[in-house]
Write a protein that holds these residues in place. Structure first.
Motif, PDB file in Angstrom:
ATOM      1  N   ALA A  35       1.235  -0.743  -0.088  1.00 35.90           N
ATOM      2  CA  ALA A  35       0.115  -0.022   0.174  1.00 35.90           C
ATOM      3  C   ALA A  35       0.557   1.046   0.227  1.00 35.90           C
ATOM      4  CB  ALA A  35      -0.517   0.501   1.667  1.00 35.90           C
ATOM      5  N   LEU A  36       2.028   1.112   0.708  1.00 33.35           N
ATOM      6  CA  LEU A  36       2.916   2.201   0.391  1.00 33.35           C
ATOM      7  C   LEU A  36       3.452   2.411  -0.821  1.00 33.35           C
ATOM      8  CD1 LEU A  36       3.898   4.309   2.622  1.00 33.35           C
ATOM      9  CD2 LEU A  36       6.010   2.575   3.284  1.00 33.35           C
ATOM     10  N   GLY A  37       3.371   1.811  -1.247  1.00 37.57           N
ATOM     11  CA  GLY A  37       3.766   2.084  -3.325  1.00 37.57           C
ATOM     12  C   GLY A  37       2.690   1.996  -3.917  1.00 37.57           C
ATOM     13  N   GLY A  38       2.069   2.435  -3.365  1.00 36.22           N
ATOM     14  CA  GLY A  38       0.820   2.218  -4.326  1.00 36.22           C
ATOM     15  C   GLY A  38      -0.227   1.506  -4.695  1.00 36.22           C
ATOM     16  N   ALA A  39       0.136   0.253  -4.393  1.00 38.39           N
ATOM     17  CA  ALA A  39      -1.293  -1.349  -4.526  1.00 38.39           C
ATOM     18  C   ALA A  39      -2.193  -0.964  -4.142  1.00 38.39           C
ATOM     19  CB  ALA A  39      -0.269  -2.081  -4.651  1.00 38.39           C
ATOM     20  N   ARG A  40      -3.416  -1.487  -4.549  1.00 38.49           N
ATOM     21  CA  ARG A  40      -4.683  -2.010  -3.902  1.00 38.49           C
ATOM     22  C   ARG A  40      -4.558  -3.356  -3.075  1.00 38.49           C
ATOM     23  NH1 ARG A  40      -8.030  -1.540  -7.809  1.00 38.49           N
ATOM     24  NH2 ARG A  40      -6.699  -2.020  -9.541  1.00 38.49           N
ATOM     25  N   VAL A  41      -4.166  -3.252  -2.150  1.00 34.96           N
ATOM     26  CA  VAL A  41      -4.072  -4.715  -1.382  1.00 34.96           C
ATOM     27  C   VAL A  41      -5.750  -5.198  -0.506  1.00 34.96           C
ATOM     28  CG1 VAL A  41      -3.320  -5.696  -0.246  1.00 34.96           C
ATOM     29  CG2 VAL A  41      -1.806  -3.910  -1.283  1.00 34.96           C
ATOM     30  N   LEU A  42      -6.265  -6.222  -0.679  1.00 36.39           N
ATOM     31  CA  LEU A  42      -6.645  -7.194  -0.097  1.00 36.39           C
ATOM     32  C   LEU A  42      -6.115  -8.321   0.757  1.00 36.39           C
ATOM     33  CD1 LEU A  42     -10.438  -8.052   0.379  1.00 36.39           C
ATOM     34  CD2 LEU A  42      -9.790  -8.870  -1.064  1.00 36.39           C
ATOM     35  N   VAL A  43      -6.306  -8.157   2.561  1.00 31.33           N
ATOM     36  CA  VAL A  43      -6.066  -9.157   2.873  1.00 31.33           C
ATOM     37  C   VAL A  43      -7.415 -10.251   3.046  1.00 31.33           C
ATOM     38  CG1 VAL A  43      -5.146 -10.203   4.638  1.00 31.33           C
ATOM     39  CG2 VAL A  43      -4.133  -8.081   4.163  1.00 31.33           C
ATOM     40  N   LEU A  44      -6.229 -12.429   3.055  1.00 30.42           N
ATOM     41  CA  LEU A  44      -8.100 -12.445   3.549  1.00 30.42           C
ATOM     42  C   LEU A  44      -7.575 -13.124   4.527  1.00 30.42           C
ATOM     43  CD1 LEU A  44      -9.147 -13.872  -0.105  1.00 30.42           C
ATOM     44  CD2 LEU A  44      -9.548 -12.024   1.027  1.00 30.42           C
ATOM     45  N   GLU A  45      -7.952 -13.581   5.480  1.00 30.14           N
ATOM     46  CA  GLU A  45      -7.625 -14.205   7.131  1.00 30.14           C
ATOM     47  C   GLU A  45      -7.996 -14.889   7.305  1.00 30.14           C
ATOM     48  OE1 GLU A  45      -6.267 -16.301   9.796  1.00 30.14           O
ATOM     49  OE2 GLU A  45      -5.023 -15.244   9.242  1.00 30.14           O
ATOM     50  N   ARG A  46      -8.299 -16.484   7.853  1.00 30.98           N
ATOM     51  CA  ARG A  46      -9.601 -17.750   8.194  1.00 30.98           C
ATOM     52  C   ARG A  46     -10.152 -17.012   9.852  1.00 30.98           C
ATOM     53  NH1 ARG A  46      -7.217 -21.363  10.738  1.00 30.98           N
ATOM     54  NH2 ARG A  46      -5.232 -22.150  11.667  1.00 30.98           N
ATOM     55  N   LEU A  47      -8.952 -16.813  10.304  1.00 33.74           N
ATOM     56  CA  LEU A  47      -9.397 -16.892  11.908  1.00 33.74           C
ATOM     57  C   LEU A  47     -10.185 -15.556  11.858  1.00 33.74           C
ATOM     58  CD1 LEU A  47      -6.269 -17.502  13.430  1.00 33.74           C
ATOM     59  CD2 LEU A  47      -7.299 -18.992  12.697  1.00 33.74           C
ATOM     60  N   THR A  48     -11.033 -15.267  12.757  1.00 35.49           N
ATOM     61  CA  THR A  48     -11.802 -14.316  13.487  1.00 35.49           C
ATOM     62  C   THR A  48     -11.027 -12.622  13.788  1.00 35.49           C
ATOM     63  OG1 THR A  48     -13.681 -15.270  14.306  1.00 35.49           O
ATOM     64  CG2 THR A  48     -14.126 -15.297  13.064  1.00 35.49           C
TER      65      THR A  48
END
Length: 520
Positions: A35-48
């Motif tokens: 994100a700092l470099g300008g990318a659009r990022v989605l993080v997926l995590e199985r734990l709640t």
């Protein structure tokens, strides 16, 4: 095509530039760097929720320096100070530790034998004076907050179930539907779904131990030795704070790594290894099993899929290298992948990720294997352990081990002959009152002009917002004229002569082709 046109092209092609599988510290740090470099990022995590299981408890020098360079050192320091207060309240040591408190295969290193006169220790800046004990869960929270500030989208309770990769991108499948992205980064741990589905090779050595680490309530523990203890059966640890135990037995791997760790299981192991039959575990606060399974992906990239952290390499936890190795992966990969997805660098830049990080990972695996060899209970291993113990009790022996454990000498094999090239940049104190590390908060490369040299600065023309240029003297380094520091803080070029001779090639190598005058 201009940079803006490239950006728009990438904006329209995908839901996200990068999907990161896994919201542990490595996945979150990678997301922040992207994100700092300008990318659009989605993080997926199985734990709640954040996993509170007892895991890594310390960060090494490169990790501390990286967090300092991103402005996160105050938050890390606050966590450390709070931990000290809790230790003091619970009867543990409530004072700052020495510059290091480390061991090699359970052989404790004496801080009084450490020779820290090498200049590399003086170049660390504020990160060199920071207490390094930071629980993994707390580091995860710090990075999650930063990811939120940077606009990263984090979805908890969502697991990656599959993906389809092609030359143009990756379609990631989850229980909530599909997501189209340019790239997929697997930061989903040692049993990585991403690694398995992508078909990465994962060669290595099979486990021979079962280990437990836990925070418990004990009775009958008066005869347990404090700290690390080696017995005829294996190794156990008691402390440094009440209720913390660790055991290692050379009886092969556990039948089921995923089953809940019970009080009876911990108690039996502690009794066997310690030889103290009256010790009892009355309550388990948190516990985990581990082995010495040591494996490493042959490459960290297959097409549009990349690996970082435990997804790329697994090993025993001895020496506290795992979390730190993964953080280094994220720091190395993040700025490179961001540059590629924004169209500011060729895809070939990603080839340097495996080239630079794989050798460090291979060293860590062998470092942990060596410790397992010294911890075995057979006579040959114990004889070797006695020899190594004698070496550790010397100043050169302790200093060598501290240098390696701390990570202070990690460097990359980069083109160039200057001694600083390939090393982590020294945290130079500049005449304007700032330090070099503070100038890296933006996540951009830094050209540091230390001699007010117009010829040096001319090389920066055409790199726009990919490069920060700072002109400031450094009284402590009068012979050094300039430095080119990559976004990850490693020196790509250094010069002792005016004019920036040899600077053009590393600029193009790491930042791409310069734009013509008048173009963005």
């Amino acid at each position: 095509m201009t940079t803006t046109e490239c950006d728009n092209q990438y904006d329209n092609q995908y839901d996200y530039d990068v999907v990161v599988a896994g919201a542990g510290p490595v996945g979150l740090f990678l997301a922040c760097e992207l994100a700092l470099g300008g990318a659009r990022v989605l993080v997926l995590e199985r734990l709640t929720e954040v996993d509170e299981t007892i895991k890594a408890g310390s960060i090494n020098v490169p990790t501390a320096v990286a967090l300092y360079r991103r402005g996160l050192l105050p938050e890390v320091t606050a966590v450390w100070e709070a931990a000290l207060a809790r230790m003091s309240a619970s009867g543990g040591a409530g004072k700052l530790p020495p510059k290091f408190a480390a061991h090699f295969a359970g052989i404790m290193l004496d801080p009084d034998l450490f020779d820290g006169s090498d200049p590399v220790w003086a170049d660390l800046g504020p990160a060199g004076d920071t207490g390094l004990a930071v629980p993994q869960a707390e580091l995860e929270r710090i990075l999650a907050r930063r990811a939120g500030r940077l606009g990263v989208e984090l979805r908890r309770g969502v697991e990656v179930t599959g993906f389809d990769a092609d030359d143009a991108g990756v379609t990631v499948r989850t229980g909530e539907g599909g997501v189209r992205a340019g790239w997929l980064a697997g930061c989903d741990g040692g049993r990585s779904t991403v690694r398995k589905l992508a078909g990465f090779d994962f060669p290595g050595t099979d486990p021979e131990i079962t280990g437990y680490q836990a925070l418990v309530r004990l009775t009958g523990a008066e005869r347990l030795g404090r700290g690390w203890n080696t017995t005829d059966v294996g190794t156990y640890v008691h402390g440094p704070f009440p209720g913390r135990i660790l055991t290692v037995e050379f009886d092969g791997p556990p039948a089921d790594r995923t089953a809940p760790v019970t009080a009876a299981e911990l108690e039996a192991s502690l009794r066997r290894v310690s030889g103290v039959p009256e010790v009892s575990v009355t309550e388990v606060v948190t516990a985990t099993r581990f082995t010495d399974n040591a494996r490493q992906a042959s490459t960290y990239r297959k097409g549009r899929v990349l690996l970082a952290g435990d997804a790329a390499h697994v090993h025993s936890p001895f020496g506290g290298q795992g979390l730190n190795l993964g953080m280094g992966d994220a720091l190395n990969l993040g700025w490179k992948l961001a540059a590629v997805v924004r169209g500011r660098a060729p895809e070939s830049l990603l080839d340097t990720y495996t080239a630079e990080r794989h050798p460090i990972g291979a060293w860590v695996l062998d470092w942990t294997r060596a410790q397992i060899a010294l911890m075995r209970p057979d006579r040959h291993a114990r004889a070797l352990r006695a020899v190594v113990t004698d070496l550790v009790r010397t100043t050169p022996g302790t200093t060598h081990l501290v240098d390696r454990i701390s990570g202070v000498r990690q460097r990359y094999d980069l083109p160039g002959t200057h001694p600083l090239t390939g090393a982590s940049a020294p945290d130079l104190a500049l005449a304007d009152g700032t330090r070099l590390g503070e100038r890296l908060h933006t996540g951009r490369a830094l050209l540091l002009d230390l001699a007010d040299d117009a010829g040096l600065r001319a090389h920066a023309e055409g790199y726009g917002d990919r490069l920060d240029v700072v002109t400031a003297a450094c009284p402590d380094r009068p012979g050094l004229k300039g430095l080119l520091v990559r976004p990850d803080g490693f020196v790509a070029w250094a010069g002792d002569e005016p004019g920036g001779d040899g600077l053009a090639e590393p600029l193009e190598r790491w930042l791409g082709i310069r734009q013509a005058a008048g173009r963005p």
